[in-house]
Design an enzyme around this catalytic site. Structure first.
Site, mmCIF file in Angstrom:
data_model
loop_
_atom_site.group_PDB
_atom_site.id
_atom_site.type_symbol
_atom_site.label_atom_id
_atom_site.label_comp_id
_atom_site.label_asym_id
_atom_site.label_seq_id
_atom_site.Cartn_x
_atom_site.Cartn_y
_atom_site.Cartn_z
ATOM 1 N N GLY A 1 0.795 -1.210 0.000
ATOM 2 C CA GLY A 1 0.000 0.000 0.000
ATOM 3 C C GLY A 1 0.831 1.265 0.000
ATOM 4 N N GLU B 1 1.540 1.858 -3.555
ATOM 5 C CA GLU B 1 0.324 2.307 -4.234
ATOM 6 C C GLU B 1 0.004 3.766 -3.904
ATOM 7 O OE1 GLU B 1 -2.436 -1.499 -5.025
ATOM 8 O OE2 GLU B 1 -1.951 -1.186 -2.901
#
Length: 251
Positions: free
Chosen positions: A106, A109
């Protein structure tokens, strides 16, 4: 009392957000997501450039695994990280991710959602989600394709390749590499260069860049029509012509 997950510095033209959970390598938990939503709300109301960095020599090591382990179907469909990363990507003004150390899962991302990524020499960028029994479901499967192409995206997403700073630079996943102690200064230098431009033109350009292919050229013409009527356009073009003087047509 719970400590904030973010450290936020506000200036007139920019906001600097530091992911501040260094004890867990800035793992992204629900509290951090909630605080990022609050930052976005402010930047949507009063557009300013956003710089995101991480404390303790790490950008973000990924989503908080302890929380992630307990999430089920409903949480997956809610897109907890997906929604905040989409919101960051859609902010009116540009977003710079300053990546020091690990940007994994994450954390990677989140960096992919930025408009600009710059890195320190210690940067490590990758998506190891399949090794944990999940996929990189908060933007990597489509943003990474656009950023580095299918072959490299599959190496990262399916084979666990982790890019170092020089590899990321060669692939143009990041645009600059600096020593760790120079990274934040470089982010602000880049911010200064961006903010030397007209804010309305920056925001219009970002909207046009985000538009689907079928929206062009109409969206370009509509945005340009607004800018052509602006005082800033006249003032900036007049200043440009005055600066060049009578020799302005020469090459």
């Amino acid at each position: 009392m719970t400590q904030p997950s973010l450290s936020v510095e506000e200036r007139d033209d920019r906001v600097h957000v530091v992911l501040n959970r260094p004890d867990v390598r800035n793992a992204i938990d629900q509290a951090m997501v909630d605080e990022l939503h609050a930052v976005c709300e402010g930047l949507e109301a009063t557009p300013r450039l956003l710089v995101i960095s991480g404390a303790g020599g790490t950008f973000a090591s990924g989503a908080d695994i302890r929380q992630l382990r307990e999430r089920g179907r409903a949480e997956a469909l809610a897109g907890i990280n997906t929604r905040i990363f989409q919101r960051i990507a859609a902010l009116p003004m540009p977003v710079i991710a300053a990546i020091d150390g690990y940007a994994l899962g994450g954390g990677a991302e989140l960096a992919y959602a930025a408009d600009f990524r710059i890195a320190s020499t210690t940067a490590k960028i990758g998506n190891p989600e399949v090794g944990l029994g999940i996929l990189a479901g908060a933007g990597a499967t489509w943003r990474l394709l656009e950023l580095v192409g299918e072959t490299v995206a599959k190496e990262i997403l399916l084979a666990g390749r982790v890019l170092n700073a020089q590899e990321a630079l060669a692939l143009r996943l990041v645009s600059e590499v600096h020593e760790p102690d120079a990274l934040l200064e470089a982010a602000h230098v880049l911010a200064d260069r961006i903010l030397a431009n007209d804010p309305a033109a920056l925001m219009a350009t970002k909207r046009v860049l985000a538009a689907p292919r079928e929206a062009h050229p109409d969206i370009d013409l509509q945005e340009q029509a607004v800018l052509f009527e602006s005082d800033a356009k006249r003032e900036r073009m007049t200043a440009f012509l005055d600066k060049r003087g009578p020799n302005r047509t020469k090459k």
